[in-house]
Write an enzyme that holds these catalytic residues in place. Structure first.
Site, PDB file in Angstrom:
ATOM      1  N   GLY B  42       0.797  -1.231   0.000  1.00 49.09           N
ATOM      2  CA  GLY B  42       0.000   0.000   0.000  1.00 49.09           C
ATOM      3  C   GLY B  42       0.830   1.281   0.000  1.00 49.09           C
ATOM      4  O   GLY B  42       0.301   2.356   0.303  1.00 49.09           O
ATOM      5  N   SER B  44       2.228   3.139  -2.503  1.00 50.42           N
ATOM      6  CA  SER B  44       1.843   4.146  -3.485  1.00 50.42           C
ATOM      7  C   SER B  44       0.453   4.714  -3.171  1.00 50.42           C
ATOM      8  O   SER B  44       0.232   5.926  -3.261  1.00 50.42           O
ATOM      9  CB  SER B  44       1.866   3.508  -4.878  1.00 50.42           C
ATOM     10  OG  SER B  44       1.780   4.497  -5.874  1.00 50.42           O
ATOM     11  N   SER B 111      12.118  -0.723  -2.423  1.00 51.97           N
ATOM     12  CA  SER B 111      13.457  -0.438  -1.852  1.00 51.97           C
ATOM     13  C   SER B 111      13.798  -1.436  -0.745  1.00 51.97           C
ATOM     14  O   SER B 111      13.878  -1.065   0.413  1.00 51.97           O
ATOM     15  CB  SER B 111      13.532   1.008  -1.352  1.00 51.97           C
ATOM     16  OG  SER B 111      12.418   1.373  -0.567  1.00 51.97           O
TER      17      SER B 111
END
Lengths: 208, 208
Positions: B42, B44, B111
């Site tokens: 979740g 973005s 990331s």
């Protein structure tokens, strides 16, 4: 987030904050002001001076130049022809995101090749790429030479130096030509400011 | 510009428009909100929902995600480990320039590697990198799987997929953990808003 919540809250969709809303918030259009010209033509000086004026008018701006790009985003790149193309490509892509953010992006790179500049122009909607040719003869640029780069290029210490050992392709149809050889800095700034005002990109308190 | 003019106009120096002046103009601090977590956690969705709230509060913001980076600035990169590192490096460098512009930069990338996130953290002054861990179990992420990516990773169609065939290194000391598994989207947004208010990054009309 819970799936049912995602489905309920259609208002929470991607990219609800559009460029248009940001421009309305900033009360000016966002564009790329692409300064191009020989080394020492005054691109970076003009861009920073213009930025100061625009900031005082309440505009959101940012200047990209070798100082903040070559040591950061593009620090993996050298000065070969391929790397110079890639440098300009990345600056173009970044400038595109800045105008999405509602910011006036000022870029100050020699950007000697027409194809590179045209590639950036095609990245953004028509009218958003404003090519500003900082017109100054090689003789005058070489005479200024504040960093001694021309001297080092003449001696062969620097290879592929624009104007000496690598071509500069003069813009064919730039949106604006600023004669940085004869104009004072203040006159050069006013030249761009008048353009921005005429194009309704920014409404200036004093000029409008 | 004429040389004498350059010398006279000391006011026209590089970078007179500093980050500090931009922050004052925007009336909020600029920081990087670095959302990290598994695919489908979740990130973005939260970043965009938060941006909507921040925009309504008058803040300058921008969300970076795969959509606007992978097709542009990083379109030359693939998904090998080296390319994923380089992708994060460039996003970090770009986010750094955005905070120089006075903008709150929200980044939404998996990331997965600590070293990459720490590298970005070191790029900017202390306190300007805010790591937001979107905490959601693999089981739940895999169940959501809106794009069918986990399914394709399980079948071996996608290689090096975080959580399946490539590790996700959980943040050790993130500034903020948002439990996106159990919180609603609205609760998740409020969680970050409260943090930003407490840290005096943004002063919200309703919360302060």
């Amino acid at each position: 987030m819970k799936t049912d919540d995602n489905e309920k809250n259609v208002v929470w969709h991607h990219a609800t904050v559009t460029r248009k809303r940001r421009e309305a918030q900033n009360r000016h259009r966002s564009v790329i002001l692409w300064f191009t010209g020989l080394s020492s033509a005054g691109k970076s000086t003009l861009a920073h001076a213009l930025e100061e004026q625009l900031h005082q008018e309440g505009c959101r701006t940012f200047v990209f130049d070798g100082d903040n790009v070559r040591h950061g985003l593009c620090k993996d790149l050298g000065f070969s022809e391929a790397d110079r193309h890639e440098n300009i490509r990345r600056v173009g892509e970044m400038a595109k995101l800045f105008i999405e953010t509602g910011v006036i992006a000022l870029t100050a790179f020699i950007s000697p090749f027409r194809t590179d500049r045209e590639q950036v122009r095609r990245l953004v909607p028509e009218g958003d790429f404003i090519e500003v040719y900082c017109k100054c003869s090689l003789a005058v640029c070489e005479k200024r030479d504040p960093k001694g780069l021309y001297q080092r290029a003449r001696s062969g210490e620097i290879k592929h130096f624009t104007g000496i050992s690598s071509p500069y392709e003069i813009p064919e149809n730039p949106e604006l030509v600023v004669d940085t050889e004869t104009l004072t800095l203040d006159e050069s700034v006013q030249c761009v400011m008048t353009f921005l005002n005429e194009q309704k990109i920014v409404r200036f308190s004093e000029l409008s």
